[in-house]
Each structure stands twice: as structure tokens, then as C-alpha cells.
Design a protein around this motif. Structure first.
Motif, short mmCIF file in Angstrom:
data_model
loop_
_atom_site.label_atom_id
_atom_site.label_comp_id
_atom_site.label_asym_id
_atom_site.label_seq_id
_atom_site.Cartn_x
_atom_site.Cartn_y
_atom_site.Cartn_z
N VAL B 357 64.12 -51.85 169.57
CA VAL B 357 62.82 -51.56 170.16
C VAL B 357 62.72 -50.04 170.32
N PRO B 358 61.58 -49.44 169.99
CA PRO B 358 61.49 -47.98 170.19
C PRO B 358 61.56 -47.61 171.67
N ILE B 359 62.16 -46.48 171.93
CA ILE B 359 62.29 -46.00 173.30
C ILE B 359 60.92 -45.81 173.94
N GLU B 360 59.94 -45.52 173.09
CA GLU B 360 58.58 -45.32 173.57
C GLU B 360 58.14 -46.44 174.51
N SER B 361 58.67 -47.66 174.25
CA SER B 361 58.20 -48.80 175.04
C SER B 361 58.54 -48.67 176.52
N ILE B 395 68.23 -54.81 174.74
CA ILE B 395 69.00 -54.96 175.98
C ILE B 395 69.14 -53.61 176.66
N PHE B 396 69.33 -52.57 175.83
CA PHE B 396 69.50 -51.23 176.40
C PHE B 396 68.22 -50.76 177.05
N ILE B 397 67.11 -51.06 176.38
CA ILE B 397 65.83 -50.60 176.91
C ILE B 397 65.68 -51.12 178.33
N HIS B 445 71.51 -40.77 171.48
CA HIS B 445 71.64 -39.83 172.59
C HIS B 445 70.29 -39.66 173.26
N ILE B 446 70.33 -39.60 174.57
CA ILE B 446 69.12 -39.29 175.30
C ILE B 446 69.42 -38.07 176.18
N ASP B 447 68.70 -37.01 175.94
CA ASP B 447 68.89 -35.80 176.75
C ASP B 447 67.74 -35.68 177.73
#
Lengths: 168, 679
Positions: B357-361, B395-397, B445-447
Motif C-alpha cells: 500500500v502506498p505510504i500516502e494512504s 501491516i506496516f502502514i 526508509h522513512i526520514d
């Protein structure tokens, strides 16, 4: 036969098995299946009674050496050694695991009333795990309380608690 | 009455989410298209609410719509304030989704109050719009008509419908016919061929700015009851053409298929003669196939999980099959296995892709959080998002949202200074928080970085000593000191504010992320800002690993941490007082897994393999007897009974059915090297 006895109420089925020289029993509803012992993968640094994990048709199943758990010498793998796969509820989650027993004996049908509470004098082993005693043909079977015996918190409990209380 | 379809709740929440996003974006970029988007979303919401007889919700949405309409006309003075109000209203609707009939008394009171407020506001705005319209009537009409399309809808009910049957379709049709009129376009024609009170067929012509999909969406809850054909006839409003209505009259007796042909011909002729210029830019599909559904479907996540599980099983089975084929050397079988192997890999990749799923969600909630908390604290913050289309396992989202919200809250509360302070320090008054997501190998990675005041190691140190987290005689590097904020029981906030410090500390953030097999890293410079990097694996279910054997037991080491393999005489590992190996002329600490994991199945080999792995930029060698090869490991949990053995991240089943344990080398190194902080 089942129907005839239904009136005399509360017939329960138990699976009896042998650990070392003692005979035990557990409620049959908790048993999922009985397996021969496959190749066991040992998990390093786990407590001694956590025997390892096995492959149960693609699922990874933890295995507990019931003898070590109850303070008996570790189970020697022989031809009659079996794994009883059971499921108990822990923290609202059904958890399956295998328990290693020396021998699976038979399935008994007994009236629940026949269960006697375990004598409290015997404080040697973890009596807390014993639900009661069943007398069958002059022999005594100890009925295991699976939920108490194999709950996960109990892992830590076993290390610390010395005094074992007896539930009614 | 109260049979609220789960579908309705889901859809409604989604629409509210879209509206909220659009409004938030509108704040930074006042594009009319965004208001349109919010308007459409609310309109869909309203329609759905009416279908489920949730009149109050519908009416409420209607008021919001009218306000949006005002905003759209660009006639209002205090836009910012209104957007703020609208967001509050949307929140209210969201809250009501758990109690759509408003049975709870508190909610009822709140609803009544807020309804009264919105009622007044929408009236005011309606007046304002009216005044404005009268002034520049012509220009607005022109604008709206420009993006009108003409549709022909053919609706054939599959069930018997009479006008008195109260079926939701009547509401929908009414709504569609209003779409045109609400745009100053009351020229619609509805034909209802009635036969003994039972409706056979509807032909609806409507000119409206909505797209065919929007129209179709209106029918989503009853699409099993009707055969629906939506045909776009022209990209303009044909009702403006004098010859259109007589033309409709002329084709009245035709069958739907014939009508479509005739209408298209008509639409095309108009278009060719009148608007040749636009032809190149957006040639519409002349006929939108009535059977054409939208290109994505809604699938229950459970089904995806099941599919993923099955595919994982298949990968394991395939490994067994390959082993079997190798054993017997039957050419046909080998061919077959090879083909299957290829297909299974494709299947795996596609399935795997579906779980992403895109992080945008999750950005919606984060943007909102930044907006609300910066307003509450009187700080100005610009929130820049980069890489929103980076995809992660769903799951991560879900499990990353909370930690990320916490980090952002901290950034705003403790990081970004007040405008005055910033000005004094020579920084722009508006603080910046940057959110960047990108792929790095098998990780995402998320900064999150801010240009705030950064971490003050002295304050942290003092606090940690005072709280007994760390022994005051210990010598820690700056980095280690900063990482003290991840220790349980640490919280630098002097007073608990509404924004951060709600009892969840950074230790929980770290715990959540470690549970996902992820890592969190902290970099900060006093006065300049803080940067927090979160690394999580792309997926938890399948990893590429190096299969090794140590004393008859198989282990899998994730390939992404493996750097290089060396052959070393086993004797070198013994009597080595500081556990260091010289590899490639460098000193590298090692962990002898045989000893460490107490594996004594057979005597050690003469030569052992030292595998260097990279952990948090530190190189460590771990030893194994033998490397079997690369292996695609389907990760399975080993159960809660082994929760104390956390250096094992799971197990995988090999081709021959044996269980191999997957090592978490990070944890392994930690286990060996970590000194308790306060000893």
C-alpha cells in the motif's frame, strides 16, 4: 452406549497417556491430533522443557517436553513416544503446540463425578497443574489442567515459585 | 432500519477521508479542483446516507456541500476560517460513523448544536453567493458549462419496480436529474415507460460536470437490482443546442443500442462542427462500454492474507518438488518443475505486490495532525512530504501510523520553536518538517527531519541520571546519549502538553518499530534540528537468506545484512581472548555461533566459515560450519513460547521438510555486546 448413559449425565472423554511411569489424562476436546515424532529442530537458549519446533504440514509448531516440565527426567525418544497436538487459549488467542509424551494409551469415557480432588499432602511436583484424580480399574490417573500447565506466563512462574498451592 | 451495510461505512469513511485531504491541500494550494474533489466526495456520501435512510447525516452533508459550493464560487471572504470549520464538521461526521443513527445522547446533543451552527453558516454563505452571483453572473456560468458532459443513462431494473415501491433507485434518479439543474441547467428529460405501474426502463439524459464513474458510483449500493448503461455522448452540454431536444424526441422509440448509436453520431457531429480545437487534447471514448466497470475492486484484506499464505505454501512446496526432481532425473519432470518454478515466482511477485500500500494512504492523518497541533501550539510549520508513493506492506502502514504520529507530535512540540524564538535565532519564522520515504535495498526508509532546536545532550544526560536510567559514571558518546530518549521511563517534556507526552514515550515508538523488525535511528544537532530515520523491511513474509549449517542444525541469515564470507581455521576462534578476527587486514569482532548457541551436535570442522554481517554500521563476523546456499525463506512465527529467544526472528521450512531457524543478527549482536546501562 453413549445414548444410554446420557441420562446419568456429564460423561466426559479423556485421553490417557504415560509420562515416565505415571499415567495421566487430559480432556479430549483440547486434543487436535496425535503424531509420531518427526525431526525436531532445537531452539538454542530456550528453557530445557522447550524441546524445539517441528514442521506440522507447513506450520511451525512449538514442542514441549512434558516430563521436564513436571520435574521428571527428559523423555527418551523411543518408538512409542508421541506428540499430542493441543490447542489452548492464551490471551484471547488460540495457540497450538505439541506436547511430548512417553506413550499414548487410550480414550476413556468417565462421569465427571468420578473425578476426585488431588490429595494435598503430595507437594512434590507442580500439583497446580492437576485438575483431579480419576480412578479407573484400581488405577489412578492424574488429569492435567492444560490451561494452567502450559500458559505462557507460566514459563516465568515455574522458575520462581517454590510453594505450590492446591486448588480445590 | 439499522442494517447499515459494512460497505456503506467503509465507503463513507473513504469519502470523508478524500474530502478532508482535499480541504487540507486546499489550505496550502487554493486550486478550485480540490474543492471540486471535496464536493464530489461529500456528494457521494450524501447519496449513500440517503439510501440508508440516514437523513440526518445526509442533511448535514448537504449543508457542508452548500458551503463548499460557496467556496467554489470563490465569493467568500474568510476562506481559512471556513475551511477550519469544515474540517470540524467532517470530524463530526467521521465520529458519527460509529453511531450513524445518533442513538447516543451525548452525540445527539452535540449533533443538534453543530447542526444549528452549520445551518446558519450555510445560509449566510448562500446569501453571500447570491449577491456575488448577481454581480458576475455571466462569467461563472461560462466557467461551469465548460466542463459539462452530456450523458445518456439507460437503466433497466432487474426486479419489478413500481413508482410506489420506495426503492432507493427513485432517490438516485432524482439526484441525477438534479445534478444538471444544480449547475443552472434544468434541461433534463426523463422518460418513464410505464406498463401497469411497473417500470421497465429509464432513459435519462443529463448534462453535468460529473464523470461517468461518478454517476456509476451513485448506483453502487443497488447495482445488483438494475442493469445500468452510462454513455457519455459529448464533452459539452448538448442541451444548449437547439436541435438536441427535437432530436431526442425523434429517437424516442428506438431501442437502447440504437439510441446510443444515434446519440453518438449526434454528439460527434456537434463536436466536429463546433469544437474542433479541443479534439486533439481530449478525444473521449465515443462509447463507454456499458459493461465496463472501474479498473479496481475492493477486496477484503483477509482474502489477501489468505492468498499470501497460500502462495507462501506453494513456494515451500515448490522447493520440495525441486528437490524431488533433482533426485530422480526425469527430464519431463525437470522441465515441468522449471516451468512451475518460474510461474510461482511470478505469482509470488504479483501477490506480494497486492499486499503493498502506498505510504500516502496514511498521510491524511499525519497532515491533519501537523496542522492541528501546530495551530494548537501557535507554531508555524510547513510539512513537506516526499515519496508518498513508496509502497509498504499494509501491516506496516497500520502499525507505523502511531509511532509516526508520535514522532511528528514530538517534532512540533519539542523540536520546532515558537516564531519569535526562531526569528531571534536567525531562522525563518515558519518551521519545516520534512517527511521522506524511499526504498533502500530490501528496506523502506522513512526520514522525518525538522529544523527545530535539536536535542540537548546535557539536558538528556541530566535527566537520565536523575531518573536512574543510566549510571552517572558511565562514559557515553554523544550518539549514545541521544539514544537515551528511547529508554523506558524517559520523557524530557517539562510539563505535559496536550500535544505530546500522553504517556507514550519514545521507548514505545522504538518497541513498535522493533516489533516490525525495523530500526530507528536518531541524528540531531543542537540548534539545527533533528532527523529520525525509520527503516523497515519491505515485507515480513518472504525474505532472501543465506542457508547455513551449524552442528547439524540449519539456520537462515537474511541476505541483506551479509557482507562477505571468509574461510577461517576453527582453531583461530578458540583461545581468542578478545574475540577478534583479522579479516582483510581489519579487526572484526566475531561471535562463535557454535559456542554462543551451545550447539554441540558433532565435532567442529577444521575450517569454519566467518560471515561478516553489517549491523547498525558495525561489522561483526558470525561463524557457521558450512554454507548451503541462497534460500528464499517463507517466514513463519515460532510462537509465543519462544518469545524470550528474540534473536530468532522466525522459522522457515526447507524443501525436505526440516525446520530452519531464521537468525536476527542484530539481536544476536545486541545479546552478546549490550551492557546494561545502569550497571
Amino acid at each position: 452406549m453413549n445414548q444410554e448413559e446420557e441420562n446419568s449425565q456429564n460423561i466426559k472423554s479423556f485421553l490417557s497417556f504415560r509420562l515416565n511411569k505415571e499415567k495421566f489424562a487430559m480432556e479430549v476436546e483440547k486434543v487436535i491430533e496425535i503424531l509420531e515424532v518427526p525431526r525436531i529442530t532445537h531452539v538454542p537458549k530456550a528453557p530445557e522443557y522447550m524441546k524445539g519446533v517441528i514442521n506440522l504440514r507447513g506450520k511451525v509448531l512449538p514442542l514441549i517436553d512434558t516430563c521436564v516440565k513436571f520435574g521428571l527426567p527428559a523423555i527418551d525418544l523411543k518408538i512409542e513416544t508421541c506428540i499430542v497436538v493441543v490447542a489452548i487459549q492464551i490471551n484471547n488467542e488460540m495457540i497450538q503446540f505439541g506436547i511430548l509424551v512417553d506413550e499414548v494409551l487410550e480414550v476413556l469415557e468417565e462421569d465427571e463425578k468420578e473425578i476426585q480432588s488431588s490429595p494435598s499432602i503430595e507437594k512434590k511436583n507442580s500439583i497446580e497443574f492437576i485438575k483431579g484424580i480419576l480412578k479407573v480399574d484400581e488405577e489412578f490417573l492424574m488429569i492435567l489442567d492444560l490451561d494452567k500447565a502450559f500458559s505462557i506466563d507460566e514459563v516465568h512462574l515455574l522458575k520462581t515459585s517454590e510453594e505450590v498451592s492446591t486448588p480445590a | 432500519m439499522s442494517q447499515f451495510d459494512k460497505l456503506f461505512i467503509e465507503e463513507a469513511n473513504e469519502q470523508l477521508e478524500i474530502a478532508e485531504q482535499a480541504l487540507l491541500n486546499y489550505e496550502t494550494n487554493a486550486a478550485p479542483a480540490l474543492i471540486e474533489e471535496a464536493f464530489r466526495a461529500l456528494h457521494t456520501f450524501k447519496g449513500a446516507a440517503y439510501i440508508f435512510s440516514l437523513k440526518e447525516l445526509g442533511d448535514f452533508a448537504h449543508h457542508i456541500e452548500s458551503i463548499l459550493d460557496g467556496v467554489r464560487q470563490g465569493s467568500l471572504s474568510s476562506i481559512d476560517e471556513i475551511i477550519g470549520k469544515l474540517l470540524v464538521y467532517l470530524d463530526h461526521l467521521k465520529r458519527l460513523m460509529s453511531d450513524p443513527e445518533i442513538n447516543n445522547e451525548n452525540e445527539r446533543l452535540k449533533h443538534d448544536k453543530i447542526s444549528a451552527e452549520i445551518n446558519i453558516l450555510s445560509k449566510e454563505i448562500a446569501n453571500e453567493v447570491k449577491n456575488f452571483e448577481q454581480k458576475n453572473c455571466n462569467s461563472t456560468i461560462q466557467e461551469i458549462e465548460d466542463d459539462c458532459c452530456t450523458f445518456y443513462l439507460s437503466i433497466i431494473p432487474k426486479i419489478k419496480l413500481s413508482e410506489s415501491s420506495n426503492h432507493p433507485i427513485f432517490n438516485i434518479i432524482e439526484e441525477i436529474t438534479e445534478l444538471g439543474s444544480s449547475q443552472n441547467n434544468p434541461h433534463f428529460i426523463t422518460e418513464e415507460n410505464e406498463e401497469a405501474q411497473i417500470i421497465q426502463h429509464w432513459d435519462i439524459y443529463v448534462a453535468c460536470p460529473q464523470s461517468a464513474e461518478d454517476l456509476e458510483d451513485l448506483f453502487m449500493f443497488i447495482d445488483s437490482d438494475v442493469d445500468l448503461g452510462i454513455n457519455k455522448i459529448a464533452d459539452s452540454n448538448l442541451f444548449e443546442k437547439e436541435e438536441f431536444e427535437p432530436f431526442l424526441e425523434s429517437i424516442k422509440g428506438f431501442s437502447p443500442a440504437e439510441k446510443i448509436n444515434e446519440l453518438n453520431a449526434f454528439g460527434n457531429s456537434i463536436q466536429h462542427t463546433e469544437i474542433e480545437v479541443t479534439e486533439e487534447i481530449n478525444t473521449p471514448d465515443p462509447v463507454i462500454n456499458p459493461n465496463l466497470k472501474s479498473s479496481s475492486i475492493r477486496v477484503n484484506t483477509n482474502k489477501i492474507d489468505q492468498l499470501m499464505n497460500l502462495v507462501s505454501e506453494l513456494v515451500t512446496d515448490q522447493a520440495s518438488l525441486s528437490l524431488f526432481a533433482e533426485k530422480y532425473h526425469i527430464p519431463e519432470l525437470e522441465n515441468l518443475v522449471e516451468n512451475m518454478d518460474r510461474h510461482i515466482i511470478q505469482l509470488r511477485d504479483i501477490t506480494f505486490d497486492m499486499t503493498l500500500v502506498p505510504i500516502e494512504s496514511m498521510m491524511g492523518r499525519l497532515r491533519r495532525l501537523v496542522r492541528d497541533s501546530s495551530k494548537a501550539l501557535g507554531k508555524e510549520v510547513e510539512f513537506i512530504v516526499d515519496g508518498g508513493n513508496t509502497e509498504l506492506d499494509k501491516i506496516f502502514i497500520d502499525s507505523l501510523t502511531d509511532p509516526l504520529m508520535h514522532i511528528l507530535r514530538n517534532s512540533i512540540d519539542h523540536g520546532i520553536e515558537c516564531p519569535e524564538v526562531r526569528k531571534e535565532a536567525g531562522k525563518p519564522e515558519k518551521g519545516t518538517i520534512r517527511f521522506e520515504a524511499y526504498y533502500s535495498g530490501a528496506n523502506v526508509h522513512i526520514d522525518i527531519s525538522d529544523d527545530g532546536k535539536g536535542l540537548d545532550t546535557e539536558v538528556i544526560w541530566e535527566k537520565a541520571v536523575q531518573k536512574g536510567i543510566v549510571d552517572k559514571n558511565r562514559n557515553l558518546s554523544t550518539k549514545e546519549m541521544m539514544e537515551l530518549i528511547f529508554e523506558p521511563g524517559f520523557s524530557t517534556a517539562k510539563n505535559i502538553t496536550d500535544v505530546s507526552g500522553r504517556g507514550v514515550g519514545m521507548d514505545v515508538v522504538r518497541k513498535n518499530i522493533t516489533e516490525l523488525k525495523g530500526e530507528i535511528e536518531l541524528n540531531s544537532e543542537k540548534g539545527k534540528g533533528t532527523k529520525i530515520t525509520i527503516k523497515v523491511p519491505l515485507t515480513l513474509s518472504i525474505i532472501d537468506g543465506l542457508l547455513v549449517k551449524i552442528a547439524e542444525e540449519f539456520f537462515v541469515i537474511p541476505i541483506q545484512v551479509v557482507k562477505k564470507c571468509y574461510e577461517v581455521p576453527y582453531g583461530k576462534l578458540l583461545h581468542n581472548f578478545n574475540d577478534i578476527l583479522i579479516l582483510d587486514d581489519r579487526q572484526i569482532p566475531f561471535i562463535n555461533l557454535r559456542e554462543e548457541l551451545a550447539l554441540n551436535g558433532n565435532p567442529p570442522p577444521e575450517y569454519t566459515i566467518a560471515i561478516t554481517v553489517l549491523n547498525r554500521n558495525k561489522e561483526v563476523a558470525i561463524t557457521a560450519d558450512e554454507i548451503i546456499g541462497e534460500y528464499q525463506a517463507v517466514l513463519k512465527p515460532i510462537g509465543q513460547h519462544y518469545k524470550d529467544q528474540d534473536f530468532i526472528s522466525g522459522a522457515t521450512i526447507l524443501g525436505d521438510g526440516t525446520v530452519a531457524l531464521v537468525l536476527d543478527t542484530n539481536k544476536l549482536v545486541e545479546l552478546k555486546s549490550k551492557l546494561p546501562l545502569n550497571s
